[in-house]
Write a protein that holds these residues in place. Structure first.
Motif, short mmCIF file in Angstrom:
data_model
loop_
_atom_site.label_atom_id
_atom_site.label_comp_id
_atom_site.label_asym_id
_atom_site.label_seq_id
_atom_site.Cartn_x
_atom_site.Cartn_y
_atom_site.Cartn_z
N ALA A 150 0.69 -1.36 -0.08
CA ALA A 150 -0.05 0.00 0.21
C ALA A 150 0.71 1.24 0.12
O ALA A 150 0.29 2.44 0.13
CB ALA A 150 -1.07 -0.01 1.19
N LEU A 151 2.19 1.08 -0.02
CA LEU A 151 3.00 2.33 0.11
C LEU A 151 3.13 3.05 -1.57
O LEU A 151 2.95 2.44 -2.49
CB LEU A 151 4.31 2.22 0.41
CG LEU A 151 4.78 1.48 1.95
CD1 LEU A 151 5.94 1.13 2.10
CD2 LEU A 151 3.95 2.45 2.86
N PRO A 152 3.25 4.15 -1.87
CA PRO A 152 3.40 4.78 -2.97
C PRO A 152 4.66 4.23 -3.69
O PRO A 152 5.82 3.91 -3.24
CB PRO A 152 3.98 6.40 -2.69
CG PRO A 152 3.25 6.53 -1.11
CD PRO A 152 3.45 5.33 -0.45
N GLY A 153 4.35 3.80 -5.09
CA GLY A 153 5.56 3.24 -5.66
C GLY A 153 5.98 4.02 -6.86
O GLY A 153 5.47 5.38 -7.01
N SER A 154 6.85 3.93 -7.49
CA SER A 154 7.56 4.65 -8.64
C SER A 154 6.88 4.44 -9.68
O SER A 154 6.22 3.40 -10.32
CB SER A 154 8.85 4.65 -8.91
OG SER A 154 9.41 3.20 -9.20
N LYS A 155 6.81 5.32 -10.81
CA LYS A 155 6.54 5.03 -12.28
C LYS A 155 7.86 4.17 -12.85
O LYS A 155 8.78 4.16 -12.18
CB LYS A 155 6.31 6.43 -13.04
CG LYS A 155 7.64 7.07 -13.05
CD LYS A 155 7.48 8.34 -13.91
CE LYS A 155 8.85 9.22 -14.00
NZ LYS A 155 8.81 10.31 -14.89
N THR A 203 7.43 8.17 4.48
CA THR A 203 6.51 8.94 5.27
C THR A 203 5.32 8.13 5.41
O THR A 203 5.08 7.80 6.63
CB THR A 203 6.13 10.39 4.60
OG1 THR A 203 7.33 11.05 4.63
CG2 THR A 203 5.13 10.86 5.34
N ALA A 204 4.92 7.41 4.29
CA ALA A 204 3.71 6.24 4.47
C ALA A 204 4.07 5.19 5.21
O ALA A 204 3.35 5.04 6.16
CB ALA A 204 3.22 6.09 2.87
N ALA A 205 5.25 4.69 5.15
CA ALA A 205 5.72 3.66 5.79
C ALA A 205 5.64 3.86 7.48
O ALA A 205 5.29 3.34 8.17
CB ALA A 205 7.02 3.19 5.49
#
Length: 161
Positions: A90-95, A113-115
Motif C-alpha cells: 500500500a505504499l506509494p511506488g514509482s513510475k 513517510t507512508a511507511a
C-alpha cells in the motif's frame, strides 16, 4: 498445522500477527521501491542518491528478516511471497523508466513517510497485546525516519547567493 505455539493469547496474537505481517509487506515493498529507483535514477546527484538508496534497501531487508523471525517465533508464519506483496502493498511506488534525481527523492520521502505513518499505527495497536513487538516496531520506525530525513534534506533549500 500448528508448529510453534505462541506465548501470547489468541486475541493478542491476532493483533500482533497482523501488525507484523503488514510491516513485513511494507518493508519488502520498500526494498523493491528502493532497488527500482537505484537502477533508474539519473541526474546530477546520481551517485549520492544511488548510494543512499542502497542504505534504504539494506535497512528494509534487515528489518524484514527480523520482523519475519519475530512472527515465526510467535507462531505466525510470515508471508513474503511475491504474490502477497503485490496483492497487499500500500505504499506509494514509482513510475517505470528513468527517474530524475529529484523525483527519486520525492518518491522516497513519500514512501518512507507512508511507511512511518503505518508503523506508528501498529506501535499504538501493539502497546497492550505485545510490548516486545511494539519495541521492534519502534526501532524500525526510528531507522526509517532517519532515512526519510536524509532524503528530505536532499531537496532542501539551496543558497544561490
Amino acid at each position: 498445522m500448528t508448529v510453534v505455539k505462541s506465548t501470547l493469547s489468541k486475541e493478542a496474537l491476532g493483533v500482533t500477527g497482523t501488525a507484523l505481517q503488514e510491516t513485513l509487506v511494507d518493508l519488502l515493498g520498500l526494498s523493491l521501491i528502493g532497488k527500482q529507483a537505484h537502477w533508474n535514477v539519473v541526474g546530477p546527484r546520481f551517485r549520492s542518491i544511488h548510494l543512499q538508496l542502497d542504505e534504504v534497501v539494506a535497512t528494509a531487508r534487515a528489518h524484514s528478516d527480523t520482523v519475519a523471525e519475530r512472527a515465526a517465533a510467535l507462531g505466525v508464519p510470515p508471508d513474503g511471497r511475491p504474490e502477497t506483496i503485490a496483492a497487499t502493498f500500500a505504499l506509494p511506488g514509482s513510475k517505470d523508466g528513468w527517474l530524475r534525481d529529484t523525483e527519486v527523492v520525492e518518491l522516497m520521502v513519500s514512501s518512507l513517510t507512508a511507511a512511518v505513518g503505518r508503523l506508528r499505527e501498529r506501535i499504538r495497536a501493539t502497546d497492550e497485546p505485545d510490548p516486545v513487538t511494539q519495541d521492534l516496531l519502534i526501532s524500525i520506525t526510528a531507522d526509517l525516519e532517519k532515512q526519510r530525513w536524509m532524503f528530505e534534506a536532499e531537496n532542501g533549500p539551496r543558497d544561490d547567493g
